[in-house]
Each structure stands twice: as C-alpha cells, then as structure tokens.
Design an enzyme around this catalytic site. Structure first.
Site, PDB file in Angstrom:
ATOM      1  N   GLU A  90       0.863  -1.192   0.000  1.00  0.00           N
ATOM      2  CA  GLU A  90       0.000   0.000   0.000  1.00  0.00           C
ATOM      3  C   GLU A  90       0.892   1.232   0.000  1.00  0.00           C
ATOM      4  O   GLU A  90       2.118   1.128   0.125  1.00  0.00           O
ATOM      5  CB  GLU A  90      -0.944  -0.023   1.206  1.00  0.00           C
ATOM      6  CG  GLU A  90      -1.982  -1.145   1.098  1.00  0.00           C
ATOM      7  CD  GLU A  90      -2.927  -1.221   2.286  1.00  0.00           C
ATOM      8  OE1 GLU A  90      -3.098  -0.198   2.965  1.00  0.00           O
ATOM      9  OE2 GLU A  90      -3.464  -2.301   2.524  1.00  0.00           O
TER      10      GLU A  90
ATOM     11  N   HIS B  80      -8.758   9.598   3.983  1.00  0.00           N
ATOM     12  CA  HIS B  80      -8.430   8.548   3.015  1.00  0.00           C
ATOM     13  C   HIS B  80      -8.668   9.116   1.624  1.00  0.00           C
ATOM     14  O   HIS B  80      -9.692   9.757   1.382  1.00  0.00           O
ATOM     15  CB  HIS B  80      -9.297   7.313   3.245  1.00  0.00           C
ATOM     16  CG  HIS B  80      -8.754   6.094   2.558  1.00  0.00           C
ATOM     17  ND1 HIS B  80      -8.815   5.926   1.195  1.00  0.00           N
ATOM     18  CD2 HIS B  80      -8.120   4.999   3.042  1.00  0.00           C
ATOM     19  CE1 HIS B  80      -8.238   4.770   0.876  1.00  0.00           C
ATOM     20  NE2 HIS B  80      -7.808   4.190   1.986  1.00  0.00           N
TER      21      HIS B  80
ATOM     22  N   ARG C  18      -0.596   9.135   2.164  1.00  0.00           N
ATOM     23  CA  ARG C  18      -2.030   9.402   2.017  1.00  0.00           C
ATOM     24  C   ARG C  18      -2.402  10.875   1.980  1.00  0.00           C
ATOM     25  O   ARG C  18      -3.271  11.283   1.225  1.00  0.00           O
ATOM     26  CB  ARG C  18      -2.758   8.801   3.225  1.00  0.00           C
ATOM     27  CG  ARG C  18      -3.337   7.506   2.899  1.00  0.00           C
ATOM     28  CD  ARG C  18      -4.087   6.953   4.038  1.00  0.00           C
ATOM     29  NE  ARG C  18      -4.114   5.527   3.777  1.00  0.00           N
ATOM     30  CZ  ARG C  18      -4.603   4.633   4.582  1.00  0.00           C
ATOM     31  NH1 ARG C  18      -5.100   5.006   5.727  1.00  0.00           N
ATOM     32  NH2 ARG C  18      -4.593   3.374   4.255  1.00  0.00           N
TER      33      ARG C  18
ATOM     34  N   HIS D 286     -10.871   9.562   7.819  1.00  0.00           N
ATOM     35  CA  HIS D 286     -10.653   8.120   7.952  1.00  0.00           C
ATOM     36  C   HIS D 286     -10.094   7.721   9.306  1.00  0.00           C
ATOM     37  O   HIS D 286     -10.530   6.737   9.889  1.00  0.00           O
ATOM     38  CB  HIS D 286      -9.691   7.701   6.843  1.00  0.00           C
ATOM     39  CG  HIS D 286      -9.440   6.233   6.744  1.00  0.00           C
ATOM     40  ND1 HIS D 286     -10.447   5.312   6.578  1.00  0.00           N
ATOM     41  CD2 HIS D 286      -8.282   5.508   6.774  1.00  0.00           C
ATOM     42  CE1 HIS D 286      -9.935   4.092   6.496  1.00  0.00           C
ATOM     43  NE2 HIS D 286      -8.638   4.186   6.636  1.00  0.00           N
TER      44      HIS D 286
ATOM     45  N   ARG E 120      -0.642   8.533   9.520  1.00  0.00           N
ATOM     46  CA  ARG E 120      -0.462   7.077   9.728  1.00  0.00           C
ATOM     47  C   ARG E 120      -0.122   6.366   8.419  1.00  0.00           C
ATOM     48  O   ARG E 120      -0.739   6.609   7.377  1.00  0.00           O
ATOM     49  CB  ARG E 120      -1.743   6.476  10.313  1.00  0.00           C
ATOM     50  CG  ARG E 120      -1.693   4.977  10.478  1.00  0.00           C
ATOM     51  CD  ARG E 120      -2.949   4.467  11.130  1.00  0.00           C
ATOM     52  NE  ARG E 120      -4.124   4.701  10.335  1.00  0.00           N
ATOM     53  CZ  ARG E 120      -4.571   3.883   9.385  1.00  0.00           C
ATOM     54  NH1 ARG E 120      -3.915   2.777   9.091  1.00  0.00           N
ATOM     55  NH2 ARG E 120      -5.660   4.181   8.721  1.00  0.00           N
TER      56      ARG E 120
HETATM   57  C1  SIN Z   1      -7.303   0.847   3.044  1.00  0.00           C
HETATM   58  O1  SIN Z   1      -7.612  -0.298   2.805  1.00  0.00           O
HETATM   59  O2  SIN Z   1      -6.961   1.649   2.177  1.00  0.00           O
HETATM   60  C2  SIN Z   1      -7.327   1.316   4.462  1.00  0.00           C
HETATM   61  C3  SIN Z   1      -6.260   0.675   5.222  1.00  0.00           C
HETATM   62  C4  SIN Z   1      -5.862   1.531   6.361  1.00  0.00           C
HETATM   63  O3  SIN Z   1      -6.547   2.493   6.689  1.00  0.00           O
HETATM   64  O4  SIN Z   1      -4.797   1.288   6.913  1.00  0.00           O
END
Ligand code: SIN
Length: 497
Positions: A110, A224, A268, A328, A363
C-alpha cells in the site's frame, strides 16, 4: 483485579483476552454489539510480515517517513518488534490470512510502504475476519460483556480513575473498576464525509478530556484519498492502488505525479490533497482506473469492493470509478506511554482512541490494526505492574492542555445540529486549512458550546462529545502554526476571503 474495557475493536478485544488469560476479572462495555465499529470495516490488512529484502528497520523507517518525522521512534520500535507475535496470535486465534497455493502468506503493498508486507484475509475483508475470530474467542471465555451501553464519563477521584458511568436503556449507572482501558475508537463523525461508522463520535477521548487526561495531536486527522464518490461513503482500499490502479483526471492524466514522485503510492495526505485540488479545479471527482487488473483479478482480490461497486452501477473492470477523499483516522488522541498508560492512574488507552506516538502526523497504511493488537496486549500486560509516578516519563499531568471552558466563550447562545458541525469541520478544519478558516470555525464552535444544553440521551451525549472534540481539534490546529503531515495549512495568499 476488575478491568473494564470500553470498546470492542481489535485493541479492546486483544486487551480483554490477554487480561482474562492473565487471570484478571474482565468486563467489556461496548456501545453497540460486541465486535462492531471500525475494525470489521477494515479492508487493507495488517502490516508487518517481512519478505525477502524487507526488515523491521525498513517498516520503522516507512512509518517514520509517513508520519512526517513526528512519530516517536520508541513507539515505532515497539510496533515493529511486537508485531510478528501479534500476527502469529491472530493466526492462532483463527484468522485465515490469504496464502499462495504453496501455503506462503500473500503480501500486499500500500501507499508509502517501500515493500510488500501487508497480510490480508478474504482479499479486502481483513477486519471482518479479525473481528469474527476475536469475538468468538471472547465469547468462549467468562469475560462479562455489556452491549448497547454508552460511556457517559470516567469516575475519577484525586487523579485516579476507578470506574465509569454508563447509560443503558435510558438509565445511568456506575461500574467500579481497578483499571479502565479505553478502546473506544476515533471520531470520524466529526466530518461530513467519513469512512467511519455512525458510532465513531469520539466518546472515549471526550470523557478522557473531561476527566483531565492529556490528549495530543488532535490536529492530525487522516483523510483517506479514495472513497467511492457515489452514494454513502464506501472505501476503495489503498491496496487497489498497491496492485497497480491509477488516479486520472478528466483528461486521463495521472495528476498525482505533479505533487509527488511516488504518484498514487505517495503518502495518504499527499494523495488526498492532490485529489481534492484536482476535483475542485475540474469541478467533479477524479477517477480511479483499475481496469488494467482485469475482471477476474478484481473479483478475487477485492471481492467486497467488487460487489459494492457493481451494486452501485459501476463495472470497474471496464471503466474508471469516481473517487473522493473522506475522513478516515485520527492520529491524535489520549496520550499514552509504551504500555497504554495515560497520565491518570488506572486509565489506559489503546487503539484509535490513543495517541501512542506511532503515527506522528500521518499514519502509514495498515499500521492501525497492528497498533491495536500490539498496544492492546501491552496494556493488558501492564495492568498488574506498579503504576509509575509519571508513566515512562512521557505523560506528566502538568502538561494537560487547557481547553476552552464555557467561561472562556464569548458567544451568544446558539444552537447547532450534528450536520452543521460536520459541514463546518469539513469546510474549515479538514484537508486544506487556513488560519482564518480555523479561527472562524473555533469561534462558531465555542458559541455553540456556550449555548448547548446538558445532554441526557445517548445521541445528545454524542453531540456534546463531537462538539467538545471539534473545539479541541480546531484549537490544536491553530496551535500548530506550521503545517505538517495531515495538518495542512494553505499559504496565506490562498486563504479564502
Ligand atoms: C485501506 O484499505 O486503504 C485502508 C487501510 C488503512 O486504513 O490502513
């Protein structure tokens, strides 16, 4: 020892199981049903399994980088050190993380992770698998479970917490405890658009503030980047971009590269701001293009997202889907030491309600389930330890910030609704902030506080908690005069007039 745990996500359930296994008498108090909340909605996964070329040090460095250098290195070290044991524990408790045909854990990537190190379950249903396993484990014990019970306040005498006041079926009562563990989650409902469930109203943080606990970093709210911009907020996991999906504007241009060399896999806050700006400039949402992954891969790897987007009329295997940012995760919260202890004797905080120092100003993806498990277990282990004079030297009560009391407020009594508060927070204390907007918001919030009646029902308590937290968030944002991480201040010349 009687331990009351408020909340039943991964952090609370882990703390409860560990405390019970250590022989403590445990009661879980939860606002809805056991296991409800943010945990079962988590799509991304749990970071912390290190394949070839990866290491705890790399994970720690990525966490620090995402946090804009404001994470506490000691807390990050604890996270990556204890993480393997907690992931092994989840597996032992029955969480079936996805594996390759030869049995190896499948590792996803990610944003802002330099390596693929995220385990998931059911593709994009990791949180639901964890909640199911931990709820089943708790139900198999003698832990007392009190559901549909609202935390009204902490019981405090001379700086020590000795229980909670709760509201159930319209009746208030007191529950005495030797220790209280707050695990009640965050406050996404502060904002008009959020991935969080309706119950995320910051009740634990607000009760802690009223009790005199120290809170920090409330200005760091993570938005998010990708929520489906059609119908009720629905998260499109960052893992979709980790698998290769791109973000495009109306001209088909991958605009995030204008903001960061890592493009869609930048931190993010960077991606969310780039989307907000591009959407405003083109007068409509940007799109997430996952078509290159193909229908089979999308269905197998992201079954939940595949189902929901199709139900909303999008075939994301053939067309890019509209996305927008939404609130988020709260990086700040009740300040703790490395064992979840706060500055109030007998009060612990774990999970999103806590500010452990792990996340800094932003985060890293998939660090939150990990943090909940790691610090839930650590708090349980610290229950029977002597309470330090000042918990690990981190949380001296003398530095408890003064929040606006109603006496400080010079506003005419005025009423607010939850919706107006959420819109104000979205507009002025959101992704893109200005000093003028923050001052405007704080003035209004304080006027609303001055006019707010004493709460009686659970919904009224939630509104009061949101109002208190909104004021605290705007105040924290004004106090941090230099923008960093998720607290982004627009240059003065861009301020709205
Ligand atoms: C996501 O799946 O993008 C969220 C995961 C997260 O907030 O760590």
């Amino acid at each position: 020892m009687h331990v009351v745990i408020v909340g039943s996500g991964i952090a609370g359930l882990t703390a409860a199981l560990h405390a019970h296994e250590a022989g403590e008498h445990v009661t879980i108090v939860t606002k809805t049903a056991l296991g409800d909340g943010c945990t079962p909605l988590a799509q991304g996964g749990v970071a912390g399994v290190y394949g070839p070329g990866d290491s705890r040090e790399r994970h720690a460095a990525d966490t620090m980088d995402a946090g804009a250098g404001l994470s506490d290195p000691a807390a990050v070290d604890v996270l990556v050190r204890d993480g393997a044991e907690r992931i092994a524990e989840l597996i032992a408790r029955g969480v079936a993380f996805d594996r390759s045909p030869d049995g190896e854990l499948l590792l996803g990537r990610e944003a802002a992770h330099s390596r693929a190190r995220i385990v998931h379950s059911g593709g994009d249903a990791t949180g639901a698998a964890i909640a199911r396993a931990l709820v089943a484990a708790v139900r198999g014990t003698t832990i007392t479970i009190i559901e549909q019970a609202f935390l009204v306040d902490l019981l405090v005498t001379e700086g020590a917490v000795h229980g909670i006041r709760l509201l159930r079926d319209g009746v208030e009562s007191e529950l005495q405890a030797d220790a209280v563990v707050l695990a009640s989650g965050g406050a996404g409902q502060l904002y008009a658009h959020t991935t969080n469930p309706l119950g995320a109203t910051g009740d634990g943080i607000a009760a802690a503030i009223r009790a005199g606990a120290r809170v920090d970093d409330l200005e760091f709210v993570q938005f998010h980047p990708t929520v489906l911009a059609s119908g009720p907020a629905f998260l499109i996991s960052e893992a979709v971009r980790g698998e290769g999906a791109t973000l495009v504007d109306d001209d088909g241009r991958r605009f995030v590269f204008d903001s960061h060399p890592d493009g869609e896999l930048a931190p993010r806050d960077v991606v969310a701001r780039a989307i907000a700006r591009r959407s405003a400039a083109q007068g409509g949402p940007v799109r997430l293009d996952a078509t290159a992954l193909g229908a089979d891969r999308l269905r197998e790897r992201f079954p939940t997202i595949d189902r929901v987007t199709r139900a909303r009329g999008f075939d994301w295997s053939v067309e890019p889907i509209p996305v927008t940012p939404a609130a988020h995760y709260l990086m700040g919260g009740v300040t703790t030491d490395l064992h979840g202890r706060t500055n109030l004797r007998g009060l612990f905080a774990v999970g999103e309600v806590a500010r452990t120092g792990v996340h800094g100003a932003n985060r890293l993806a998939s660090n939150s389930l990990l943090e909940g498990a790691v610090f839930g277990a650590r708090a349980a282990a610290a229950l029977s330890a002597p309470w330090p004079a000042v918990a690990d030297g981190q949380v001296p009560s003398a530095t408890v910030p003064r929040l606006a009391s109603d006496r400080d407020v010079d506003g005419t009594a005025s009423v607010f609704t939850r919706a107006t508060l959420q819109q104000l927070m979205w507009d002025e204390v959101g992704l893109l902030r200005t000093t003028r907007g923050l001052e405007h918001a704080r003035g209004l919030l304080r006027a609303w506080r001055a006019g707010a009646p004493a709460p009686a029902s659970a919904a009224e308590h939630e509104d009061a908690n949101l109002l208190l937290l909104a004021d605290a968030t705007a105040t924290a944002a004004l106090t941090r005069s230099v923008g960093v991480g998720a607290h982004h201040l627009e240059a003065p010349e861009l301020e709205r007039v």
